[in-house]
Design a protein around this motif. Structure first.
Motif, PDB file in Angstrom:
ATOM      1  N   CYS A 179       0.824  -1.210   0.000  1.00  0.00           N
ATOM      2  CA  CYS A 179       0.000   0.000   0.000  1.00  0.00           C
ATOM      3  C   CYS A 179       0.863   1.269   0.000  1.00  0.00           C
ATOM      4  CB  CYS A 179      -0.917   0.009   1.210  1.00  0.00           C
ATOM      5  SG  CYS A 179      -1.813   1.560   1.371  1.00  0.00           S
ATOM      6  N   PHE A 230      -1.700   3.811   8.608  1.00  0.00           N
ATOM      7  CA  PHE A 230      -2.787   3.308   7.768  1.00  0.00           C
ATOM      8  C   PHE A 230      -2.569   1.827   7.548  1.00  0.00           C
ATOM      9  CE2 PHE A 230      -4.433   1.990   3.689  1.00  0.00           C
ATOM     10  CZ  PHE A 230      -5.677   2.600   3.609  1.00  0.00           C
ATOM     11  N   ALA A 278      -4.564  -1.524   5.676  1.00  0.00           N
ATOM     12  CA  ALA A 278      -5.689  -2.186   5.021  1.00  0.00           C
ATOM     13  C   ALA A 278      -6.148  -3.355   5.889  1.00  0.00           C
ATOM     14  CB  ALA A 278      -5.260  -2.674   3.642  1.00  0.00           C
ATOM     15  N   CYS A 294      -8.237   5.562   2.002  1.00  0.00           N
ATOM     16  CA  CYS A 294      -7.825   4.556   1.010  1.00  0.00           C
ATOM     17  C   CYS A 294      -8.012   5.134  -0.384  1.00  0.00           C
ATOM     18  CB  CYS A 294      -8.664   3.301   1.184  1.00  0.00           C
ATOM     19  SG  CYS A 294      -8.479   2.141  -0.168  1.00  0.00           S
ATOM     20  N   THR A 324      -8.375   3.390  -3.036  1.00  0.00           N
ATOM     21  CA  THR A 324      -9.055   2.372  -3.849  1.00  0.00           C
ATOM     22  C   THR A 324      -8.250   2.110  -5.131  1.00  0.00           C
ATOM     23  OG1 THR A 324     -10.486   3.912  -5.087  1.00  0.00           O
ATOM     24  CG2 THR A 324     -11.316   3.099  -2.979  1.00  0.00           C
ATOM     25  N   GLY A 366      -6.175  -0.376  -5.673  1.00  0.00           N
ATOM     26  CA  GLY A 366      -6.151  -1.778  -6.063  1.00  0.00           C
ATOM     27  C   GLY A 366      -4.798  -2.459  -5.988  1.00  0.00           C
ATOM     28  N   PHE A 376     -10.144  -5.210  -2.043  1.00  0.00           N
ATOM     29  CA  PHE A 376     -10.177  -4.082  -1.143  1.00  0.00           C
ATOM     30  C   PHE A 376     -10.877  -2.850  -1.704  1.00  0.00           C
ATOM     31  CE2 PHE A 376      -8.821  -2.093   2.686  1.00  0.00           C
ATOM     32  CZ  PHE A 376      -8.813  -3.180   3.537  1.00  0.00           C
TER      33      PHE A 376
HETATM   34  S1  SF4 Z   1      -6.565   0.179  -2.417  1.00  0.00           S
HETATM   35 FE1  SF4 Z   1      -6.307   1.335  -0.504  1.00  0.00          FE
HETATM   36  S2  SF4 Z   1      -5.439  -0.121   0.935  1.00  0.00           S
HETATM   37 FE2  SF4 Z   1      -5.158  -0.955  -1.104  1.00  0.00          FE
HETATM   38  S3  SF4 Z   1      -3.114  -0.318  -1.738  1.00  0.00           S
HETATM   39 FE3  SF4 Z   1      -4.550   1.195  -2.517  1.00  0.00          FE
HETATM   40  S4  SF4 Z   1      -4.632   2.773  -0.919  1.00  0.00           S
HETATM   41 FE4  SF4 Z   1      -3.720   0.959   0.012  1.00  0.00          FE
END
Ligand code: SF4
Ligand code: SF4
Ligand code: SF4
Lengths: 193, 532
Positions: free
Chosen positions: B175, B184, B186, B210, B212, B214, B226
């Motif tokens: 991440c 932070f 996940a 986050c 998002t 991926g 996630f």
């Molecule tokens: S989706 Fe969110 S938790 Fe996953 S790597 Fe990206 S920022 Fe980090």
């Protein structure tokens, strides 16, 4: 109207097959007269070889090409041998990678047929790509007739791949014509000058 | 239905408020429709507030300040004028009309003039009628916001198979937020959901932060999706009136929420360059996306021109003899609404889009925005919104045409590198697509960044939510990676990458270190493609 065509290259490229497909397409597909003279000899072992095709609306009396309306060259040696016969209103088609040096007095269209065939995974299909290109540029045979003849002339089971190769060459041909037109109209790039 | 006209009056505390007071003292007839908000300085009313007034149902907004030179703080008036202009231009694009937003100045003794202004403004607004913006009812306040509905949480746990998490930590080691040092995790969010700890503020902060992007999903051995999980969690939060941290005061969110109004008729594409060829009867539609709104909004801070990507896209379509149709009343695709938990608004936008687009009789929609692409191509059908045409990314169209075509690319004397779009590359799994095109270009050199393709770091923000100093740290790191390749040009594939990365370049302490020219892949192609 009589169209005299020479297809030239080296043995193993399917030059003769290409000539036969063009002639057959014209006669069986487009209901015209056609003849084919194939030059074998030492050529068939990898040297220069050629196919001479004549397509005509009326009976053909003499099957040898004296002055080619269309020259298709897939090797430098082949080009060198016949280029002297080209007239101002002839059409020259070449495989740009295999015929690097040209100095034609007439319209000249290039395609990287062998390279394209390689990227399709079958180097052997360069001739079919060239037939597609030939069909789009010269309109000496109709697309349907050419495509059907390709289908009937290639080994069973390879029809689909060969069709793809034909279309690749055909599309490239159309695109080349379009490009010429655009260039002539001064529209070379995407952003207006 | 005859809704009562509502005018919001942002009134500066100093000069004009005295004028207003006189009107009140003299029991003058201040129109009832005028709702006065007393403010310390018009310069402090940012564009987000102006737009929010409309998004919340105002029919007209007036900013009344002090004439230039009399501003108590010096710069209030010019700032307010600029903010009013920007917001007005955006109101025009939205089809609301900038005449509904007015800026004026009055001296303390100009009470009569102020009254006249208010009456004229009200008269004008009444003539225009109510705006087309309608608002969805607010979510009801939950009985106990600290206790999120247990059944919904466990449904989420099951849908996204959170129990499959092996607590291996691969997500955290991938991440980008965790890697720049943000507290932070996940995995921490996953655990918190299982332990019913979603009410904790640090968990909430994490859920809203986050990206998002991926990356973790790429690495997760248990395939915990996630991004999708976070998207649903945010929806759950929103339903329980737990708000995220909207960047830029929520300006862009107000804009997008307004797009859920059925009668809103945006007024797009009024400024397309003359030479572009458009055909209203074409069965190919070009869908531009929100770039023009962004450009207007961000021009105050940074030098961005993402609308150019849309024009260059049309140039490329024209190059291949496609004269596309454009939709003057194009709405936004709703991507950012969905990804910031605004599922109700998203569904409205999607419903309106599907209705309009399906009625056009087009065969193909071409877009170059990766978010529009993913949203129309994948998200809509997944959520039950069926389109009766094909959605094609411009790169797919170009690759096909170039592959068959007698075209070539002029070389340019620059070393280049490439920033992947997380939507296109990972969420849509198309990392090869821009690369096929990149391989055709003729730059001096092309070098991938240390992290590229499926493993690439994103631009540091998604859906205008949760931008903070860690986002900045991440963007700085990404720009350093780009510079490290020796590149002079960073080729991007999403308008937002340009905006967010450009924002990071503003760092005054690192100026030289982070500056790099950026151009969208579409523009690079448009500039160098030629017929053979
Ligand atoms: S989706 Fe969110 S938790 Fe996953 S790597 Fe990206 S920022 Fe980090
Ligand atoms: S990578 Fe997947 S399995 Fe591993 S801790 Fe993260 S969510 Fe759990
Ligand atoms: S990176 Fe800059 S432009 Fe992007 S959301 Fe954050 S503050 Fe806004």
């Amino acid at each position: 109207m009589q169209k005299e065509i020479i297809v030239t290259g080296f043995g193993g490229q399917g030059i003769i097959l290409a000539g036969r497909i063009l002639g057959t397409a014209a006669s069986l597909g487009d209901n015209k007269e056609s003849t084919l003279v194939q030059a074998y000899g030492p050529e068939s072992r990898g040297g220069a070889c050629n196919a001479q095709v004549i397509i005509s609306d009326t009976p053909i009396h003499y099957p040898y090409v004296k002055i080619p309306h269309i020259l298709v060259a897939m090797s430098q040696a082949g080009y060198d041998k016949f280029s002297g016969l080209l007239q101002e209103d002839s059409i020259l088609l070449t495989d740009q990678d295999l015929v690097p040096t040209t100095n034609a007095p007439c319209a000249h269209y290039e395609i990287a047929a062998t390279r394209m065939a390689e990227s399709l995974g079958h180097k052997m299909m360069a001739n079919i790509i060239m037939i597609g290109f030939f069909t789009a540029i010269t309109e000496a045979v109709s697309k349907n007739a050419a495509l059907e003849t390709v289908n009937r002339s290639v080994p069973k089971g390879t029809e689909e791949k060969n069709q793809k190769a034909f279309n690749k060459g055909f599309d490239y041909g159309l695109s080349t014509l379009k490009g010429k037109e655009k260039r002539a109209a001064g529209m070379t790039g995407a952003i207006a000058q | 239905m005859n809704k009562q006209t509502k005018i919001i009056l942002f009134l500066c505390n100093w000069g004009p408020h005295a004028a207003y007071l006189s009107l009140q003292d003299e029991k003058q007839n201040i129109p009832e429709a005028v709702h006065m908000v007393r403010i310390p300085c018009t310069g402090r009313v940012d564009r987000a507030l102006l737009l929010r007034a409309f998004a919340k149902g105002a029919d007209g907004v007036a900013m009344i300040g002090c004439s230039p030179g009399t501003c108590r703080y010096g710069s209030g008036t010019p700032t307010a004028i600029r903010n009013t202009q920007d917001t007005g231009t955006i109101l025009d694009l939205m089809g609301i009309g900038q005449e509904r937003l007015r800026f004026a100045t009055f001296l303390p003794e100009q009470s009569e003039e102020l009254l006249e202004f208010l009456q004229t403004f009200l008269h004008d607004i009444q003539k225009l009628g109510p705006t087309a913006i309608t608002t969805l009812p607010d979510n009801p306040l939950p009985a106990n916001p600290l206790n999120l509905p247990r059944e919904e949480v466990s449904a989420l746990v099951n849908t996204y198979d959170i129990h499959a998490c092996q607590d291996c930590g691969k997500c955290s080691s991938a991440c980008p937020l965790a890697l720049v040092g943000k507290p932070f995790s996940a995995r921490g969010i996953a655990t918190a959901v299982i332990n019913n700890e979603l009410y904790k503020t640090n968990v909430q902060e994490n859920v809203w932060s986050c990206l998002t992007c991926g990356l973790c999903y790429e690495r997760c051995p248990s395939a915990v999706n996630f991004p999708a999980f976070i998207k649903e969690l945010r929806y759950l939060y929103q339903k329980n009136t737990i708000q995220g941290n909207e960047a830029h005061g929520g300006f862009l969110h107000s804009l997008m929420r307004s797009m859920a109004s059925p009668d809103l008729t945006p007024n797009r594409y009024q400024n397309i360059p003359e030479k572009l060829k458009i055909d209203p009867d074409s069965n190919i539609l070009f869908y531009g996306g929100c770039a023009p709104y962004f450009d207007i909004f961000f021009s105050k801070h940074i030098d961005v021109n993402t609308e150019k990507i849309l024009f260059d896209s049309i140039r490329l379509l024209n190059f291949f003899d496609v004269h596309p149709r454009l939709l003057g009343d194009e709405r936004c695709c709703g991507h950012d609404l969905l990804w910031s938990g605004e599922q109700r608004h998203f569904k409205e936008v999607a419903r309106l889009n599907v209705e309009r687009l399906n009625s056009l009789g087009i065969e193909t929609m071409i877009t170059t925005c990766p978010e529009c692409y993913m949203t129309f191509k994948t998200t809509y059908p997944d959520m039950g919104f069926q389109l009766n045409f094909e959605v094609v990314h411009l790169y797919d169209f170009l690759e096909k045409e170039i592959d068959r075509g007698a075209v070539e690319f002029t070389s340019f004397d620059k070393a280049v590198t490439f920033q992947d779009s997380c939507r296109l590359c990972r969420l849509e799994d198309r990392q090869e697509l821009p690369r096929q095109l990149l391989a055709r270009l003729q730059p001096n050199t092309f070098t991938e960044m240390r992290e590229s393709g499926k493993g690439s770091m994103c631009c540091g923000n998604t859906a205008w939510t949760g931008c903070d100093s860690y986002s900045k740290a991440m963007q700085v790191k990404r720009l350093q990676q780009a510079k490290e390749t020796g590149a002079e040009l960073l080729i991007t594939s999403c308008p937002k990458c340009q905006i967010h990365l450009q924002c990071a370049m503003q760092d005054p302490f690192r100026e030289e270190e982070l500056q790099i020219e950026m151009l969208d892949l579409t523009s690079v192609i448009a500039q160098t493609i030629t017929w053979k």
